[in-house]
Design a protein around this motif. Structure first.
Motif, short mmCIF file in Angstrom:
data_model
loop_
_atom_site.label_atom_id
_atom_site.label_comp_id
_atom_site.label_asym_id
_atom_site.label_seq_id
_atom_site.Cartn_x
_atom_site.Cartn_y
_atom_site.Cartn_z
N ALA A 17 0.84 -1.21 0.00
CA ALA A 17 0.00 0.00 0.00
C ALA A 17 0.87 1.26 0.00
N ALA A 18 1.94 1.24 0.78
CA ALA A 18 2.83 2.41 0.83
C ALA A 18 3.55 2.61 -0.51
N GLY A 19 4.02 1.54 -1.10
CA GLY A 19 4.78 1.65 -2.34
C GLY A 19 3.94 1.91 -3.57
N SER A 20 2.65 1.63 -3.49
CA SER A 20 1.81 1.76 -4.68
C SER A 20 1.33 3.18 -4.94
N VAL A 21 1.54 4.08 -3.99
CA VAL A 21 1.12 5.47 -4.19
C VAL A 21 2.02 6.11 -5.24
N PRO A 22 1.46 6.57 -6.36
CA PRO A 22 2.28 7.14 -7.44
C PRO A 22 2.70 8.58 -7.13
N LEU A 23 3.78 8.72 -6.37
CA LEU A 23 4.23 10.04 -5.94
C LEU A 23 4.56 10.95 -7.11
N GLY A 24 5.14 10.41 -8.17
CA GLY A 24 5.47 11.23 -9.32
C GLY A 24 4.25 11.88 -9.93
N LEU A 25 3.18 11.14 -10.00
CA LEU A 25 1.92 11.66 -10.54
C LEU A 25 1.38 12.77 -9.65
N LEU A 26 1.37 12.53 -8.35
CA LEU A 26 0.84 13.51 -7.40
C LEU A 26 1.70 14.77 -7.35
N LEU A 67 11.83 6.89 0.58
CA LEU A 67 11.19 6.66 1.88
C LEU A 67 10.10 5.60 1.79
N GLN A 68 9.42 5.52 0.64
CA GLN A 68 8.43 4.46 0.46
C GLN A 68 9.07 3.08 0.60
#
Length: 138
Positions: A17-26, A67-68
């Motif tokens: 769940a932590a790694g699946s957040v697309p930080l680049g997109l956000l 950090l993810q």
């Protein structure tokens, strides 16, 4: 004795769940108001974000993805989990980054894996910094 398999499954899922957040997109949307998937390579990684949203946005993405990958196994270790649970917590973000449900089970690559491959232990850190690698570089 605690049920290690159940703990490992929970640790994996939390890491996923932590790694699946697309930080680049956000981050690209917050910094430049763009959908980074529609620019450049279409990748949500820091390199594509740098090209289209700027260096500051790329730095935020790179640090966030690092950090993810680092925090789930570190949290598991600090909570006193067994090695199998820590390993599952380290694998979760790597899989989540590679196959994010937010991106149609397609991710950005393997940026979350370097901290997962480097166990947070003094012995692992000394090996990493000793220069004993296949390429001869550290």
């Amino acid at each position: 004795m605690r049920p290690v398999v159940l703990e490992a499954a929970v640790a994996f899922l939390l890491g996923y769940a932590a790694g699946s957040v697309p930080l680049g997109l956000l981050v690209a949307y917050l910094f430049a108001g763009i959908d980074i998937r529609r620019h450049g390579t279409g990748n949500v990684g820091a390199a594509n974000v740098r090209e289209h949203a700027g260096r500051a946005a790329a730095a935020v993405v790179a640090l966030g993805v690092f950090l993810q990958g680092l925090l789930p196994p570190l949290a598991a270790r600090l909570l006193g989990a067994q090695e199998e649970v820590v390993a599952a917590a380290a694998l979760g973000p790597v899989v989540g980054y590679g196959w994010s449900p937010f991106l149609g089970f397609r991710g950005a690559g393997r940026s979350g894996s370097p901290p997962a491959r480097r166990r947070p232990s003094p012995r692992g850190a000394s090996w990493c910094c000793s220069g004993r690698t296949r390429s001869g570089r550290c």
